[in-house]
Structures are given as structure tokens and as C-alpha cells.
Design a protein around this motif. Structure first.
Motif, PDB file in Angstrom:
ATOM      1  N   PRO A   1       0.786  -1.239   0.000  1.00 15.54           N
ATOM      2  CA  PRO A   1       0.000   0.000   0.000  1.00 15.54           C
ATOM      3  C   PRO A   1       0.815   1.285   0.000  1.00 15.54           C
ATOM      4  O   PRO A   1       0.325   2.313  -0.482  1.00 15.54           O
ATOM      5  CB  PRO A   1      -0.828  -0.112   1.291  1.00 15.54           C
ATOM      6  N   ALA A   2       2.034   1.280   0.564  1.00  7.55           N
ATOM      7  CA  ALA A   2       2.827   2.515   0.576  1.00  7.55           C
ATOM      8  C   ALA A   2       3.216   2.866  -0.854  1.00  7.55           C
ATOM      9  O   ALA A   2       3.913   2.094  -1.522  1.00  7.55           O
ATOM     10  CB  ALA A   2       4.067   2.344   1.451  1.00  7.55           C
ATOM     11  N   PRO A   3       2.816   4.015  -1.355  1.00  7.42           N
ATOM     12  CA  PRO A   3       2.962   4.259  -2.796  1.00  7.42           C
ATOM     13  C   PRO A   3       4.349   4.737  -3.207  1.00  7.42           C
ATOM     14  O   PRO A   3       5.057   5.409  -2.459  1.00  7.42           O
ATOM     15  CB  PRO A   3       1.930   5.360  -3.067  1.00  7.42           C
ATOM     16  N   LEU A   4       4.699   4.379  -4.413  1.00  2.00           N
ATOM     17  CA  LEU A   4       5.784   5.027  -5.137  1.00  2.00           C
ATOM     18  C   LEU A   4       5.184   6.244  -5.815  1.00  2.00           C
ATOM     19  O   LEU A   4       4.166   6.145  -6.505  1.00  2.00           O
ATOM     20  CB  LEU A   4       6.361   4.076  -6.182  1.00  2.00           C
ATOM     21  N   PHE A   5       5.793   7.412  -5.609  1.00  2.00           N
ATOM     22  CA  PHE A   5       5.323   8.649  -6.217  1.00  2.00           C
ATOM     23  C   PHE A   5       6.241   9.001  -7.380  1.00  2.00           C
ATOM     24  O   PHE A   5       7.461   9.096  -7.211  1.00  2.00           O
ATOM     25  CB  PHE A   5       5.317   9.772  -5.184  1.00  2.00           C
ATOM     26  N   VAL A   6       5.671   9.181  -8.555  1.00  2.00           N
ATOM     27  CA  VAL A   6       6.439   9.520  -9.750  1.00  2.00           C
ATOM     28  C   VAL A   6       5.844  10.785 -10.353  1.00  2.00           C
ATOM     29  O   VAL A   6       4.649  10.825 -10.671  1.00  2.00           O
ATOM     30  CB  VAL A   6       6.414   8.382 -10.789  1.00  2.00           C
ATOM     31  N   SER A   7       6.655  11.821 -10.492  1.00  2.00           N
ATOM     32  CA  SER A   7       6.204  13.042 -11.152  1.00  2.00           C
ATOM     33  C   SER A   7       6.846  13.142 -12.529  1.00  2.00           C
ATOM     34  O   SER A   7       8.035  12.857 -12.704  1.00  2.00           O
ATOM     35  CB  SER A   7       6.530  14.285 -10.310  1.00  2.00           C
ATOM     36  N   VAL A   8       6.034  13.536 -13.499  1.00  2.00           N
ATOM     37  CA  VAL A   8       6.491  13.687 -14.880  1.00  2.00           C
ATOM     38  C   VAL A   8       5.952  14.999 -15.428  1.00  2.00           C
ATOM     39  O   VAL A   8       4.971  15.558 -14.919  1.00  2.00           O
ATOM     40  CB  VAL A   8       6.018  12.509 -15.761  1.00  2.00           C
ATOM     41  N   LEU A   9       6.600  15.487 -16.477  1.00  2.00           N
ATOM     42  CA  LEU A   9       6.183  16.700 -17.178  1.00  2.00           C
ATOM     43  C   LEU A   9       6.150  17.924 -16.270  1.00  2.00           C
ATOM     44  O   LEU A   9       5.365  18.847 -16.515  1.00  2.00           O
ATOM     45  CB  LEU A   9       4.809  16.522 -17.840  1.00  2.00           C
TER      46      LEU A   9
ATOM     47  N   VAL B   1       5.338   0.878 -18.703  1.00  2.00           N
ATOM     48  CA  VAL B   1       5.193   0.007 -17.530  1.00  2.00           C
ATOM     49  C   VAL B   1       3.736  -0.400 -17.333  1.00  2.00           C
ATOM     50  O   VAL B   1       3.421  -1.583 -17.137  1.00  2.00           O
ATOM     51  CB  VAL B   1       5.738   0.712 -16.270  1.00  2.00           C
ATOM     52  N   LEU B   2       2.827   0.540 -17.405  1.00  4.99           N
ATOM     53  CA  LEU B   2       1.424   0.253 -17.117  1.00  4.99           C
ATOM     54  C   LEU B   2       0.777  -0.591 -18.210  1.00  4.99           C
ATOM     55  O   LEU B   2      -0.068  -1.441 -17.926  1.00  4.99           O
ATOM     56  CB  LEU B   2       0.663   1.561 -16.910  1.00  4.99           C
ATOM     57  N   ARG B   3       1.173  -0.393 -19.448  1.00  2.89           N
ATOM     58  CA  ARG B   3       0.652  -1.261 -20.520  1.00  2.89           C
ATOM     59  C   ARG B   3       1.085  -2.700 -20.298  1.00  2.89           C
ATOM     60  O   ARG B   3       0.327  -3.641 -20.571  1.00  2.89           O
ATOM     61  CB  ARG B   3       1.129  -0.769 -21.885  1.00  2.89           C
ATOM     62  N   ALA B   4       2.305  -2.907 -19.808  1.00  2.00           N
ATOM     63  CA  ALA B   4       2.803  -4.266 -19.583  1.00  2.00           C
ATOM     64  C   ALA B   4       1.999  -4.997 -18.520  1.00  2.00           C
ATOM     65  O   ALA B   4       1.876  -6.233 -18.564  1.00  2.00           O
ATOM     66  CB  ALA B   4       4.276  -4.220 -19.188  1.00  2.00           C
ATOM     67  N   TYR B   5       1.433  -4.262 -17.556  1.00  2.00           N
ATOM     68  CA  TYR B   5       0.635  -4.917 -16.513  1.00  2.00           C
ATOM     69  C   TYR B   5      -0.775  -5.231 -16.977  1.00  2.00           C
ATOM     70  O   TYR B   5      -1.432  -6.129 -16.427  1.00  2.00           O
ATOM     71  CB  TYR B   5       0.610  -4.044 -15.252  1.00  2.00           C
ATOM     72  N   GLY B   6      -1.263  -4.509 -17.967  1.00  2.00           N
ATOM     73  CA  GLY B   6      -2.604  -4.785 -18.450  1.00  2.00           C
ATOM     74  C   GLY B   6      -3.613  -4.703 -17.317  1.00  2.00           C
ATOM     75  O   GLY B   6      -3.721  -3.695 -16.628  1.00  2.00           O
ATOM     76  N   GLN B   7      -4.348  -5.787 -17.086  1.00  2.00           N
ATOM     77  CA  GLN B   7      -5.348  -5.835 -16.021  1.00  2.00           C
ATOM     78  C   GLN B   7      -4.790  -6.349 -14.701  1.00  2.00           C
ATOM     79  O   GLN B   7      -5.529  -6.466 -13.723  1.00  2.00           O
ATOM     80  CB  GLN B   7      -6.521  -6.709 -16.462  1.00  2.00           C
ATOM     81  N   ARG B   8      -3.497  -6.680 -14.658  1.00  2.00           N
ATOM     82  CA  ARG B   8      -2.914  -7.204 -13.422  1.00  2.00           C
ATOM     83  C   ARG B   8      -2.691  -6.104 -12.393  1.00  2.00           C
ATOM     84  O   ARG B   8      -2.428  -4.967 -12.752  1.00  2.00           O
ATOM     85  CB  ARG B   8      -1.587  -7.912 -13.717  1.00  2.00           C
ATOM     86  N   ARG B   9      -2.756  -6.478 -11.142  1.00  2.00           N
ATOM     87  CA  ARG B   9      -2.543  -5.536 -10.053  1.00  2.00           C
ATOM     88  C   ARG B   9      -1.058  -5.195  -9.955  1.00  2.00           C
ATOM     89  O   ARG B   9      -0.198  -6.064 -10.096  1.00  2.00           O
ATOM     90  CB  ARG B   9      -3.034  -6.157  -8.737  1.00  2.00           C
ATOM     91  N   LEU B  10      -0.761  -3.940  -9.712  1.00  2.00           N
ATOM     92  CA  LEU B  10       0.619  -3.520  -9.545  1.00  2.00           C
ATOM     93  C   LEU B  10       1.205  -4.116  -8.265  1.00  2.00           C
ATOM     94  O   LEU B  10       0.490  -4.314  -7.274  1.00  2.00           O
ATOM     95  CB  LEU B  10       0.700  -1.997  -9.469  1.00  2.00           C
ATOM     96  N   PRO B  11       2.509  -4.397  -8.241  1.00  2.00           N
ATOM     97  CA  PRO B  11       3.114  -4.927  -7.022  1.00  2.00           C
ATOM     98  C   PRO B  11       3.164  -3.900  -5.891  1.00  2.00           C
ATOM     99  O   PRO B  11       3.290  -4.274  -4.727  1.00  2.00           O
ATOM    100  CB  PRO B  11       4.525  -5.327  -7.462  1.00  2.00           C
ATOM    101  N   ARG B  12       3.084  -2.652  -6.200  1.00  2.00           N
ATOM    102  CA  ARG B  12       3.060  -1.588  -5.195  1.00  2.00           C
ATOM    103  C   ARG B  12       2.153  -0.475  -5.693  1.00  2.00           C
ATOM    104  O   ARG B  12       2.060  -0.235  -6.904  1.00  2.00           O
ATOM    105  CB  ARG B  12       4.474  -1.038  -4.949  1.00  2.00           C
ATOM    106  N   ALA B  13       1.465   0.194  -4.767  1.00  2.00           N
ATOM    107  CA  ALA B  13       0.657   1.346  -5.149  1.00  2.00           C
ATOM    108  C   ALA B  13       1.533   2.388  -5.850  1.00  2.00           C
ATOM    109  O   ALA B  13       2.704   2.566  -5.517  1.00  2.00           O
ATOM    110  CB  ALA B  13      -0.006   1.947  -3.918  1.00  2.00           C
ATOM    111  N   LEU B  14       0.948   3.063  -6.811  1.00  2.00           N
ATOM    112  CA  LEU B  14       1.668   4.036  -7.621  1.00  2.00           C
ATOM    113  C   LEU B  14       0.843   5.314  -7.697  1.00  2.00           C
ATOM    114  O   LEU B  14      -0.339   5.280  -8.054  1.00  2.00           O
ATOM    115  CB  LEU B  14       1.901   3.485  -9.025  1.00  2.00           C
TER     116      LEU B  14
END
Length: 366
Positions: free
Chosen positions: A54-62, A77-90
Motif C-alpha cells: 500500500p505505501a505508494p511510489l510517487f512519480v512526477s512527470v512533465l 510500464v502500465l501497458r505491460a501490466y494490463g489488467q494485473r494488479r501492480l506490485p506496489r501502489a503508484l
């Protein structure tokens, strides 16, 4: 990835600016290039995605609209996961979509989106400051795992990360991206400076925008952080890191005209100046020619004037007085005006870093 098409949003209005907060990706986000994101997003947007940890990785872009490798990396990265749950909140902050529409760092009427975070100068001057303060507050509430701010640059530079602290967890995070690490106590109002007291935080410089290799490198960093359960507790081995310390920021005085290969300007910089980036330069190295006595503004991390310490402008030449290693030298005149000409660094032997870190970290906020 389940729920990506269901948008649950909050909008916070500030004068002339709106921050949008989403609990899923907006429809079409994964296929939309940075210059077209204005069709999906009305302004800076914070997107929370769930994950197994649950502890999120925070990524800022643009945060700079012309630096889009972070957007492409996240989409990959997100396309590769498709419908799968991420290993960590993002949690994702998409910053200056208005400038991205025009392929610019920022619009003339805007502040720099990487100078408006809490701790910056002149708080309350811009509505963007209130928006980023809200992002900062909400991310603190979520119990951050780590923060990554993804950037490109316009000169010839290797891939490297910038850290404000020298503790083990920050350096371990940095080494997931590159062995080249720059220690900079931070410019007021930058994203990494604001988040460093809260969690391991770094800025990553991914070279020039538009390069698939640069985008892929940023994607590998995001993927590695999503899979990281915790940061190693052991110290970083000396042989694994090339550590630099930023000692000065070099700007051209606002009243001074300059160019790269034009003798009519007040300052005529060498037309291949950016080839000097991350090279150890010896005293006497010439940056360009000038008819002025002191055309450059050079400041250390505390704002002290170091122009006379670093540069000699006699005989019409701008030459280094002391050895230094530049970073982010650019030939883009607009970027020089909006940001700086370069940073000057020194190599920091790792044994020295271990002695210096505790004293320097005490001076940091938080």
C-alpha cells in the motif's frame, strides 16, 4: 489493470488553475503522447493506482513540458501490466500539460513547475504553488515509499540522478538508475527538495527527450521500484558509485546578450560547449569570449557570489580559474534564460562523503 477506465475524481480550484485528483487512469492515457495530454487533462493531475503493497511510489512527470521520457516510461510500464494488479501502489503527478502541448519547458506566463513546491521562494505568488502544496500534503498522508521526479535535459549528459541527502536508502534508490549520482542540497521549491525529508527521493536525468533508449531506462527504474519491498540497509560500496557534489550554479546575467558561435553577442560561447558535460576541466579551460568584465552570475548552494572564484574574463576570454566538472551545459538559449547555463561540480571521494554526510544533512529541512 482493473478499474483503469473508471474515473473517480476530485478537483481543487485555485485562481486560474485546477488540480485534478483521480483514482484511476483516464481513458486513453496509455496511448496519448505528452503533447496531446491536454485533451485528457485540464491541468496538473494526481493519479492514484492501487497495488499489493500500500505505501505508494510517487512519480512526477512533465514538470517541464518538453521533457516527456517519464510519460512514455509510465505508459510502457502500465501497458505491460494490463489488467494485473501492480506490485506496489503508484501515485503519478502529470505536471505542465499546457507547456507540453507546445513542446516547451514552461509557457512565458507560467512559473517553473519544478520551483513551486513547498519550501520555495515567495510562497503564494503563483496558483501552482497551492496546487503542488496540496499534492505534497496528500502524498504525505499516504505514507510514501519513495519519490522519483523524471526529467530530460537538452545538452549532452550521461544518465544520472540527483539527491539531496546522502543516507543509505537514498543512495540505494539512486543506484537503481545509474552509478553516476550528484549530491545537491537542493534548489528551493524543487520536487525532490520538498520530498527528501519525507522519504527516499531523487531526480533522474534521462538524457534528451525523444530517445527510446532513454524512455526504456526510465521504465526500468519505475519497474524496479515497484518490485522493491524495502531498501537495503547496508552501505553502498565505494566501487559502485561515482559521486559528485554540486558547488555552483552558473547563469548569464539577464542584461547580457549571448549566443553560441556569434561574435556580435556580449558573450559568444563555444558552439560545442555541451560536450564538456561531466568532464573534469582544468584551470584555463575556455567557455567562450566576451567584451564584458563579469557577464556570468555564479552562486553556491547558499546563494553566495562565486563568479570571481570560478571564472576569469581577462583578454576577452571566459576561462575557468579552478578545476570543475560541469553538468547540464546546453546550447538551447531559451533554457539558459529560463533555468541556467550549467552546474559546476566536484568529484566527492566516497570516504570523504561518509565523513561529510552527517554534518551536511543536519542543515537540511526536516
Amino acid at each position: 489493470m482493473s478499474g483503469f477506465s473508471d474515473c473517480f475524481l476530485f478537483r481543487f480550484s485555485f485562481p486560474s488553475l485546477m488540480l485534478t485528483i483521480l483514482e484511476s487512469l483516464p481513458e486513453g492515457f496509455l496511448e496519448t503522447p505528452a503533447r496531446e495530454l491536454h485533451r485528457l487533462l485540464t491541468g496538473p493531475t494526481l493519479i492514484h493506482l492501487p497495488g499489493r503493497r500500500p505505501a505508494p511510489l510517487f512519480v512526477s512527470v512533465l514538470l517541464h513540458g518538453n521533457e516527456d521520457s517519464g510519460v512514455v516510461a509510465l505508459q510502457t510500464v502500465l501497458r505491460a501490466y494490463g489488467q494485473r494488479r501492480l506490485p506496489r501502489a503508484l501515485s503519478i503527478l502529470v505536471g505542465n500539460v499546457a507547456a507540453a502541448r507546445q513542446g516547451l519547458r514552461r509557457l512565458d506566463r507560467q512559473p517553473d513547475y519544478n520551483r513551486v513546491w513547498p519550501g520555495g521562494d515567495r510562497p503564494g505568488e503563483f496558483p501552482e504553488q497551492a496546487a503542488m502544496a496540496e499534492v505534497h500534503r496528500r502524498m504525505q498522508e499516504r505514507g510514501l515509499f519513495a519519490s522519483i521526479d523524471i526529467h530530460n535535459n537538452t545538452g549532452i549528459n550521461p544518465h544520472y540522478s540527483v539527491v539531496n541527502r546522502l543516507d543509505s536508502s537514498v543512495l540505494q534508490l539512486a543506484l537503481l538508475f545509474s552509478r553516476t549520482v550528484v549530491w545537491f542540497r537542493g534548489l528551493p521549491g524543487t520536487q525532490t527538495t520538498a520530498f527528501s525529508p519525507i522519504c527516499p527521493a531523487l531526480t533522474v536525468e534521462c538524457g534528451k527527450a525523444g530517445s527510446p533508449a532513454n524512455e526504456a531506462h526510465a521504465a526500468r527504474l519505475i519497474e524496479a521500484c515497484l518490485h522493491l519491498a524495502s531498501f537495503p540497509t547496508h552501505d553502498v560500496p565505494e566501487q559502485d558509485i561515482d559521486l559528485y557534489h554540486t558547488v555552483a550554479t552558473v547563469r548569464v546575467a539577464p542584461s547580457v546578450s549571448f549566443a553560441f558561435g556569434n561574435a556580435l553577442a556580449d558573450v559568444d560561447f563555444a558552439p560545442q560547449l555541451d560536450h564538456m558535460n561531466f568532464r573534469q576541466l582544468e584551470p584555463g579551460t575556455v567557455f567562450g569570449r566576451t567584451r564584458l568584465d563579469s557577464p556570468l552570475d555564479v552562486r553556491d548552494e547558499d546563494g553566495r557570489d562565486l563568479a570571481a572564484d570560478f571564472f576569469d574574463c581577462r583578454d576577452g576570454k571566459i576561462a575557468l580559474r579552478r578545476a570543475a566538472t560541469p553538468a547540464m551545459l546546453t546550447l538551447d538559449e531559451r533554457i539558459v534564460r529560463q533555468d541556467c547555463l550549467c552546474y559546476l561540480m566536484e568529484r566527492l571521494p566516497f570516504a570523504r562523503h561518509e565523513r561529510a554526510a552527517p554534518a551536511m544533512c543536519e542543515s537540511l529541512p526536516g
